[in-house]
Design a protein around this motif. Structure first.
Motif, PDB file in Angstrom:
ATOM      1  N   MET A 190      -4.204  10.085  -5.242  1.00  0.00           N
ATOM      2  CA  MET A 190      -3.165   9.727  -4.186  1.00  0.00           C
ATOM      3  C   MET A 190      -2.390   8.406  -4.790  1.00  0.00           C
ATOM      4  SD  MET A 190      -4.957   9.829  -0.759  1.00  0.00           S
ATOM      5  CE  MET A 190      -6.185  11.429  -0.166  1.00  0.00           C
ATOM      6  N   LEU A 191      -2.992   7.382  -5.395  1.00  0.00           N
ATOM      7  CA  LEU A 191      -2.521   6.324  -6.025  1.00  0.00           C
ATOM      8  C   LEU A 191      -1.147   6.472  -7.074  1.00  0.00           C
ATOM      9  CD1 LEU A 191      -5.080   3.419  -5.592  1.00  0.00           C
ATOM     10  CD2 LEU A 191      -3.018   3.747  -4.025  1.00  0.00           C
ATOM     11  N   ASP A 192      -1.656   7.647  -7.608  1.00  0.00           N
ATOM     12  CA  ASP A 192      -1.163   7.954  -8.911  1.00  0.00           C
ATOM     13  C   ASP A 192       0.240   8.470  -8.511  1.00  0.00           C
ATOM     14  OD1 ASP A 192      -2.675   7.043 -10.861  1.00  0.00           O
ATOM     15  OD2 ASP A 192      -3.869   9.015 -11.138  1.00  0.00           O
ATOM     16  N   ALA A 193       0.259   9.147  -7.554  1.00  0.00           N
ATOM     17  CA  ALA A 193       1.170  10.070  -6.913  1.00  0.00           C
ATOM     18  C   ALA A 193       2.419   8.853  -6.301  1.00  0.00           C
ATOM     19  CB  ALA A 193       0.932  11.194  -5.866  1.00  0.00           C
ATOM     20  N   ALA A 194       1.558   7.978  -5.454  1.00  0.00           N
ATOM     21  CA  ALA A 194       2.585   7.344  -4.771  1.00  0.00           C
ATOM     22  C   ALA A 194       3.361   6.238  -5.707  1.00  0.00           C
ATOM     23  CB  ALA A 194       1.614   6.238  -3.840  1.00  0.00           C
ATOM     24  N   VAL A 195       2.539   5.746  -6.900  1.00  0.00           N
ATOM     25  CA  VAL A 195       3.141   4.738  -7.934  1.00  0.00           C
ATOM     26  C   VAL A 195       4.379   5.583  -8.374  1.00  0.00           C
ATOM     27  CG1 VAL A 195       3.032   3.703  -9.940  1.00  0.00           C
ATOM     28  CG2 VAL A 195       1.344   3.314  -8.346  1.00  0.00           C
ATOM     29  N   ARG A 196       4.409   6.925  -8.898  1.00  0.00           N
ATOM     30  CA  ARG A 196       5.334   7.668  -9.271  1.00  0.00           C
ATOM     31  C   ARG A 196       6.414   7.895  -8.328  1.00  0.00           C
ATOM     32  NH1 ARG A 196       4.646  13.919 -11.603  1.00  0.00           N
ATOM     33  NH2 ARG A 196       6.732  14.195 -11.870  1.00  0.00           N
ATOM     34  N   THR A 197       6.010   8.012  -7.107  1.00  0.00           N
ATOM     35  CA  THR A 197       7.098   8.086  -6.037  1.00  0.00           C
ATOM     36  C   THR A 197       7.916   6.848  -5.597  1.00  0.00           C
ATOM     37  OG1 THR A 197       5.808   9.985  -5.233  1.00  0.00           O
ATOM     38  CG2 THR A 197       7.659   9.224  -3.796  1.00  0.00           C
ATOM     39  N   PHE A 198       7.072   5.952  -5.258  1.00  0.00           N
ATOM     40  CA  PHE A 198       7.627   4.598  -4.896  1.00  0.00           C
ATOM     41  C   PHE A 198       8.429   3.986  -6.240  1.00  0.00           C
ATOM     42  CE2 PHE A 198       3.922   3.919  -1.981  1.00  0.00           C
ATOM     43  CZ  PHE A 198       4.522   4.113  -0.960  1.00  0.00           C
ATOM     44  N   GLY A 199       7.985   4.353  -7.547  1.00  0.00           N
ATOM     45  CA  GLY A 199       8.659   3.647  -8.843  1.00  0.00           C
ATOM     46  C   GLY A 199      10.031   4.659  -9.021  1.00  0.00           C
ATOM     47  N   GLN A 200      10.069   5.736  -8.850  1.00  0.00           N
ATOM     48  CA  GLN A 200      11.298   6.311  -8.916  1.00  0.00           C
ATOM     49  C   GLN A 200      12.067   6.637  -7.890  1.00  0.00           C
ATOM     50  OE1 GLN A 200      10.031  10.442 -10.841  1.00  0.00           O
ATOM     51  NE2 GLN A 200       8.930   9.445 -12.328  1.00  0.00           N
ATOM     52  N   ARG A 201      11.719   6.508  -6.698  1.00  0.00           N
ATOM     53  CA  ARG A 201      12.584   6.520  -5.615  1.00  0.00           C
ATOM     54  C   ARG A 201      12.878   5.486  -4.652  1.00  0.00           C
ATOM     55  NH1 ARG A 201      14.030  11.581  -3.791  1.00  0.00           N
ATOM     56  NH2 ARG A 201      13.895  10.913  -1.560  1.00  0.00           N
ATOM     57  N   GLY A 202      12.012   4.579  -4.650  1.00  0.00           N
ATOM     58  CA  GLY A 202      12.029   3.126  -4.087  1.00  0.00           C
ATOM     59  C   GLY A 202      11.107   3.349  -2.635  1.00  0.00           C
ATOM     60  N   TYR A 203      10.737   2.350  -2.405  1.00  0.00           N
ATOM     61  CA  TYR A 203       9.909   2.326  -1.242  1.00  0.00           C
ATOM     62  C   TYR A 203      10.445   3.011   0.044  1.00  0.00           C
ATOM     63  CZ  TYR A 203       7.117   0.283   2.702  1.00  0.00           C
ATOM     64  OH  TYR A 203       6.279   0.224   3.818  1.00  0.00           O
ATOM     65  N   ARG A 204      11.679   2.810   0.230  1.00  0.00           N
ATOM     66  CA  ARG A 204      12.211   3.234   1.511  1.00  0.00           C
ATOM     67  C   ARG A 204      12.314   4.714   1.617  1.00  0.00           C
ATOM     68  NH1 ARG A 204      12.576  -0.845   4.852  1.00  0.00           N
ATOM     69  NH2 ARG A 204      13.328  -2.975   4.238  1.00  0.00           N
ATOM     70  N   ALA A 205      12.879   5.227   0.369  1.00  0.00           N
ATOM     71  CA  ALA A 205      13.241   6.555   0.199  1.00  0.00           C
ATOM     72  C   ALA A 205      12.048   7.469   0.072  1.00  0.00           C
ATOM     73  CB  ALA A 205      14.154   6.745  -0.905  1.00  0.00           C
ATOM     74  N   ALA A 206      11.202   6.844  -0.322  1.00  0.00           N
ATOM     75  CA  ALA A 206       9.571   7.683  -0.564  1.00  0.00           C
ATOM     76  C   ALA A 206       9.010   8.132   0.825  1.00  0.00           C
ATOM     77  CB  ALA A 206       8.736   7.003  -1.315  1.00  0.00           C
ATOM     78  N   SER A 207       8.636   9.257   0.944  1.00  0.00           N
ATOM     79  CA  SER A 207       8.247   9.904   2.045  1.00  0.00           C
ATOM     80  C   SER A 207       6.529  10.125   1.737  1.00  0.00           C
ATOM     81  CB  SER A 207       8.887  11.126   2.461  1.00  0.00           C
ATOM     82  OG  SER A 207       8.456  12.152   1.762  1.00  0.00           O
ATOM     83  N   MET A 208       5.918   9.914   2.922  1.00  0.00           N
ATOM     84  CA  MET A 208       4.368  10.426   2.381  1.00  0.00           C
ATOM     85  C   MET A 208       4.314  11.824   2.350  1.00  0.00           C
ATOM     86  SD  MET A 208       2.756   7.586   3.061  1.00  0.00           S
ATOM     87  CE  MET A 208       1.343   7.445   3.874  1.00  0.00           C
TER      88      MET A 208
END
Length: 217
Positions: free
Chosen positions: A18-36
């Protein structure tokens, strides 16, 4: 499509996934744009399971910051071998820093861009990591300075100079890593050599007692 869901996967392994997926998503899309939803799909789990393990988007982001910060500081520490000459220790530390940030661009984006721009408590987590890096670099420079100076400057002046140099060096490394990761063709070794050439000319002179002084008024 996310990874295939595995109900028998151990909790610790699934949490890292989950953390791997979250880092990738947050890193590429940004915190606000990333969705759960996006993070859950990429991790191959359900969104309720992400919330069960990590409570909220804020807690998930904090966990990502802490993991990536710990990995970066560990990489830098592991890259420096005590007993080497001062310039080699600094070189190995810089090379470890730039190698890690180049190999983990999403993690570096989380630390350098996302966490710092979304306020507390995220910025405080990154500040703690930075303080640890600055303290480590301060120690490296202080040891080299003590070995080089036969007649060291007054303790207060020496302490301030070393602390300032460490702050400047870490700040330059952070900016250069962001530039290197966004500039095609720049390797970690090249980035480390660039900063080494920039910094060591001054540090080397200081170690030899040849400091630059402002002109008198």
């Amino acid at each position: 499509m996310g990874a295939v869901k595995n109900k028998r996967m151990p909790r610790a392994v699934r949490e890292q996934q989950m953390l791997d997926a979250a880092v990738r998503t947050f890193g590429q899309r940004g915190y606000r744009a990333a969705s759960m939803d996006e993070i859950a799909d990429l991790a191959g789990v359900s969104k309720p399971l992400v919330y069960l393990y990590l409570n909220s988007k804020e807690d998930l982001f904090t966990a990502c910051i802490r993991r990536e910060a710990a990995a970066l500081t560990a990489a830098v520490r592991a890259g420096v071998h005590p007993g080497l000459p001062a310039d080699r220790q600094l070189w190995e530390g810089l090379r470890a820093f730039f190698t890690h940030t180049a190999q983990n661009p999403d993690g570096w984006a989380v630390l350098h861009l996302q966490a710092r721009t979304h306020g507390e408590p995220f910025a405080a987590e990154v500040a703690a990591m930075r303080e640890e890096l600055v303290a480590f670099v301060t120690q490296l420079i202080a040891v080299a300075a003590r070995e080089a100076h036969r007649e060291p400057p007054p303790p207060e002046r020496a302490e301030n100079e070393v602390a300032g140099l460490a702050e400047a060096l870490v700040g330059a490394a952070e900016s250069l890593a962001a530039w290197a990761n966004s500039t095609p063709g720049v390797s970690a070794k090249q980035a480390a050599a660039t900063l080494m050439n920039f910094a060591w000319a001054g540090l080397g002179n200081l170690m030899d007692g040849r400091a630059w002084n402002p002109p008198k008024p």
